[in-house]
Design a protein around this motif. Structure first.
Motif, PDB file in Angstrom:
ATOM      1  N   ASP A   1       0.853  -1.190   0.000  1.00 30.99           N
ATOM      2  CA  ASP A   1       0.000   0.000   0.000  1.00 30.99           C
ATOM      3  C   ASP A   1       0.887   1.238   0.000  1.00 30.99           C
ATOM      4  O   ASP A   1       1.791   1.366   0.838  1.00 30.99           O
ATOM      5  CB  ASP A   1      -0.921   0.001   1.214  1.00 30.99           C
ATOM      6  CG  ASP A   1      -2.015  -1.043   1.098  1.00 30.99           C
ATOM      7  OD1 ASP A   1      -2.623  -1.128   0.023  1.00 30.99           O
ATOM      8  OD2 ASP A   1      -2.253  -1.766   2.079  1.00 30.99           O
ATOM      9  N   CYS A   2       0.619   2.142  -0.940  1.00 35.11           N
ATOM     10  CA  CYS A   2       1.492   3.301  -1.146  1.00 35.11           C
ATOM     11  C   CYS A   2       0.700   4.602  -1.082  1.00 35.11           C
ATOM     12  O   CYS A   2      -0.418   4.686  -1.596  1.00 35.11           O
ATOM     13  CB  CYS A   2       2.183   3.208  -2.508  1.00 35.11           C
ATOM     14  SG  CYS A   2       3.194   1.717  -2.722  1.00 35.11           S
ATOM     15  N   LEU A   3       1.324   5.604  -0.464  1.00 33.64           N
ATOM     16  CA  LEU A   3       0.768   6.959  -0.399  1.00 33.64           C
ATOM     17  C   LEU A   3       1.733   7.893  -1.106  1.00 33.64           C
ATOM     18  O   LEU A   3       2.941   7.843  -0.865  1.00 33.64           O
ATOM     19  CB  LEU A   3       0.609   7.395   1.057  1.00 33.64           C
ATOM     20  CG  LEU A   3       0.081   8.816   1.296  1.00 33.64           C
ATOM     21  CD1 LEU A   3      -1.410   8.885   0.991  1.00 33.64           C
ATOM     22  CD2 LEU A   3       0.352   9.254   2.739  1.00 33.64           C
ATOM     23  N   SER A   4       1.206   8.731  -1.990  1.00 35.39           N
ATOM     24  CA  SER A   4       2.056   9.697  -2.686  1.00 35.39           C
ATOM     25  C   SER A   4       1.347  11.037  -2.758  1.00 35.39           C
ATOM     26  O   SER A   4       0.130  11.128  -2.584  1.00 35.39           O
ATOM     27  CB  SER A   4       2.410   9.198  -4.092  1.00 35.39           C
ATOM     28  OG  SER A   4       1.243   8.907  -4.833  1.00 35.39           O
TER      29      SER A   4
ATOM     30  N   ASN B   1      -2.941   7.162   8.386  1.00 38.96           N
ATOM     31  CA  ASN B   1      -4.335   7.248   7.960  1.00 38.96           C
ATOM     32  C   ASN B   1      -4.362   7.546   6.454  1.00 38.96           C
ATOM     33  O   ASN B   1      -4.577   8.683   6.019  1.00 38.96           O
ATOM     34  CB  ASN B   1      -5.053   8.349   8.752  1.00 38.96           C
ATOM     35  CG  ASN B   1      -6.552   8.339   8.530  1.00 38.96           C
ATOM     36  OD1 ASN B   1      -7.033   7.836   7.518  1.00 38.96           O
ATOM     37  ND2 ASN B   1      -7.294   8.914   9.460  1.00 38.96           N
ATOM     38  N   PHE B   2      -4.122   6.506   5.665  1.00 37.93           N
ATOM     39  CA  PHE B   2      -4.023   6.658   4.203  1.00 37.93           C
ATOM     40  C   PHE B   2      -5.218   7.402   3.605  1.00 37.93           C
ATOM     41  O   PHE B   2      -5.028   8.368   2.851  1.00 37.93           O
ATOM     42  CB  PHE B   2      -3.883   5.288   3.538  1.00 37.93           C
ATOM     43  CG  PHE B   2      -2.521   4.668   3.618  1.00 37.93           C
ATOM     44  CD1 PHE B   2      -1.655   4.710   2.533  1.00 37.93           C
ATOM     45  CD2 PHE B   2      -2.097   4.015   4.767  1.00 37.93           C
ATOM     46  CE1 PHE B   2      -0.396   4.118   2.591  1.00 37.93           C
ATOM     47  CE2 PHE B   2      -0.841   3.421   4.839  1.00 37.93           C
ATOM     48  CZ  PHE B   2       0.005   3.479   3.751  1.00 37.93           C
TER      49      PHE B   2
ATOM     50  N   ILE C   1      -3.107   7.421  -3.667  1.00 39.86           N
ATOM     51  CA  ILE C   1      -2.988   6.065  -3.127  1.00 39.86           C
ATOM     52  C   ILE C   1      -2.963   5.052  -4.265  1.00 39.86           C
ATOM     53  O   ILE C   1      -3.766   5.130  -5.191  1.00 39.86           O
ATOM     54  CB  ILE C   1      -4.160   5.748  -2.172  1.00 39.86           C
ATOM     55  CG1 ILE C   1      -4.114   6.665  -0.945  1.00 39.86           C
ATOM     56  CG2 ILE C   1      -4.109   4.287  -1.722  1.00 39.86           C
ATOM     57  CD1 ILE C   1      -5.285   6.486   0.006  1.00 39.86           C
ATOM     58  N   PHE C   2      -2.028   4.122  -4.174  1.00 40.06           N
ATOM     59  CA  PHE C   2      -2.007   2.999  -5.109  1.00 40.06           C
ATOM     60  C   PHE C   2      -1.485   1.770  -4.392  1.00 40.06           C
ATOM     61  O   PHE C   2      -0.977   1.846  -3.267  1.00 40.06           O
ATOM     62  CB  PHE C   2      -1.190   3.316  -6.369  1.00 40.06           C
ATOM     63  CG  PHE C   2       0.277   3.569  -6.129  1.00 40.06           C
ATOM     64  CD1 PHE C   2       1.223   2.550  -6.266  1.00 40.06           C
ATOM     65  CD2 PHE C   2       0.739   4.843  -5.789  1.00 40.06           C
ATOM     66  CE1 PHE C   2       2.573   2.792  -6.068  1.00 40.06           C
ATOM     67  CE2 PHE C   2       2.089   5.089  -5.589  1.00 40.06           C
ATOM     68  CZ  PHE C   2       3.013   4.064  -5.723  1.00 40.06           C
ATOM     69  N   ASN C   3      -1.631   0.627  -5.045  1.00 43.09           N
ATOM     70  CA  ASN C   3      -1.293  -0.649  -4.429  1.00 43.09           C
ATOM     71  C   ASN C   3      -0.557  -1.511  -5.442  1.00 43.09           C
ATOM     72  O   ASN C   3      -1.015  -1.682  -6.572  1.00 43.09           O
ATOM     73  CB  ASN C   3      -2.586  -1.343  -3.962  1.00 43.09           C
ATOM     74  CG  ASN C   3      -2.366  -2.778  -3.530  1.00 43.09           C
ATOM     75  OD1 ASN C   3      -2.567  -3.693  -4.311  1.00 43.09           O
ATOM     76  ND2 ASN C   3      -1.961  -2.972  -2.291  1.00 43.09           N
TER      77      ASN C   3
END
Length: 354
Positions: free
Chosen positions: A224-227, A305-306, A271-273
């Motif tokens: 799980d990625c936050l950018s 907290n994405f 957000i991406f995965n």
């Protein structure tokens, strides 16, 4: 940044209920009004909403028009789409004109590739940022047979899946040692023999694209990625199943490096995965989802907290580089709850749909 915001989720999975509650329970004290739409007014995700409407069954630009009208009528500040992301992204300027920020990847060429595994795999190979499994795309039974034989001759076990379906839909593993009688009386499973698959596929002259690929039999990780809105990576958390309902969030340098390379290469915002699966100690690509994953609410146990941070950035707020708490185990349990009594229009439709 604003002190209050109206946020809309269109047709999502049931776990959007958790995303919405994460947004409500934010650390900045932002007051939110949550709007939700779905063709099923009883859908679980809507239980976290303040306002609900039944979503029409539309596609393409007609659906975009519905979305634009919804945003205008309710003065939506942030729109979090899942359904029809591609068409919405194509017309992102229309949403910006009415003051609605959309949490979506605006690179429509990339979105188109991400929705078709073959197109995306072909685009990944020249970059060298990830290892792509051996695979073939087939459209008829004879091509399926040739693909199966090629992969077996290379020493692989074989699986297959439609190229354009989400999650585990349509995924099957070929196992020629299965006992058909035991299978009949046992639990429904994802295994079948080559002969069974070939017979079924031979029943039609041609079918939709099917990806026949090597079976990856190691641990599967969802990263799980936050950018930020420009695609700069702010956090990445590898998550895997750890038996039963347990989920393990782990600090794995090679997976974190892959997440960084994906962010640097594709600049996916918010957000991406990234889904990877190991074979013989090598992580190989399954797919990339340019949205919140089905297990993101568990990943939030790492202290990030994405969902809220994505909304905060969409509203113009600044988010620093995050420091997840790695090497923790999480899980979940069911909880009984009373269903909200929505307005009369929805109650009538609920009875009609029973």
């Amino acid at each position: 940044m604003k002190k209050n915001a109206r946020i809309w989720f269109n047709r999502w999975f049931s776990v959007a209920y958790h995303y919405m509650n994460h947004i409500k329970n934010n650390s900045d004290g932002l007051e939110v009004e949550l709007y939700g739409t779905h063709p099923d007014p009883k859908h679980m995700s809507l239980q976290a909403c303040n306002h609900v409407e039944v979503e029409p069954q539309l596609d393409g630009y007609e659906y975009v028009e519905f979305c634009l009208d919804f945003c205008r009528r309710h003065q939506i500040d942030v729109f979090v789409p899942r359904l029809n992301m591609f068409h919405i992204a194509k017309h992102i300027a229309l949403f910006e004109e009415i003051g609605t920020r959309v949490i979506v990847c605006q690179d429509v060429d990339l979105l188109e590739k991400l929705m078709d595994k073959d197109l995306f795999y072909q685009s990944v190979k020249p970059t060298g940022i990830m290892v792509v499994p051996d695979y073939h795309i087939v459209r008829n039974a004879n091509q399926f047979k040739e693909a199966y034989e090629d992969l077996v001759n290379k020493g692989h076990k074989v699986c297959f899946k439609p190229t354009n379906l989400e999650g585990g839909l349509g995924f099957r593993i070929i196992d020629n040692e299965r006992n058909e009688l035991q299978d009949m009386f046992g639990a429904i499973n994802k295994y079948l023999s080559f002969e069974e698959a070939y017979r079924i596929l031979s029943g039609v002259e041609e079918f939709n694209d099917l990806m026949v690929m090597e079976l990856l039999d190691g641990f599967e990780f969802s990263i799980d990625c936050l950018s930020d809105p420009a695609g700069k990576l702010l956090a990445a958390v590898p998550r895997r199943k750890a038996g039963g309902r347990l989920r393990s969030m782990e600090n794995i340098p090679e997976l974190l490096d892959i997440a960084q390379k994906v962010a640097d290469t594709y600049k996916i915002p918010y957000i991406f995965n990234v889904q990877m699966k190991y074979k013989d100690g090598v992580p190989k690509l399954l797919e990339i989802n340019p949205r919140m994953s089905g297990g993101l609410h568990v990943t939030c146990l790492t202290g990030i907290n994405f969902p809220y941070l994505a909304v905060k950035m969409a509203l113009g707020g600044h988010v620093e580089l995050q420091n997840p708490q790695y090497d923790i185990i999480g899980s979940h349990v069911e909880m009984p709850m009373l269903m909200k009594d929505f307005h009369l229009k929805n109650k009538v439709l609920m009875h009609e749909n029973l």
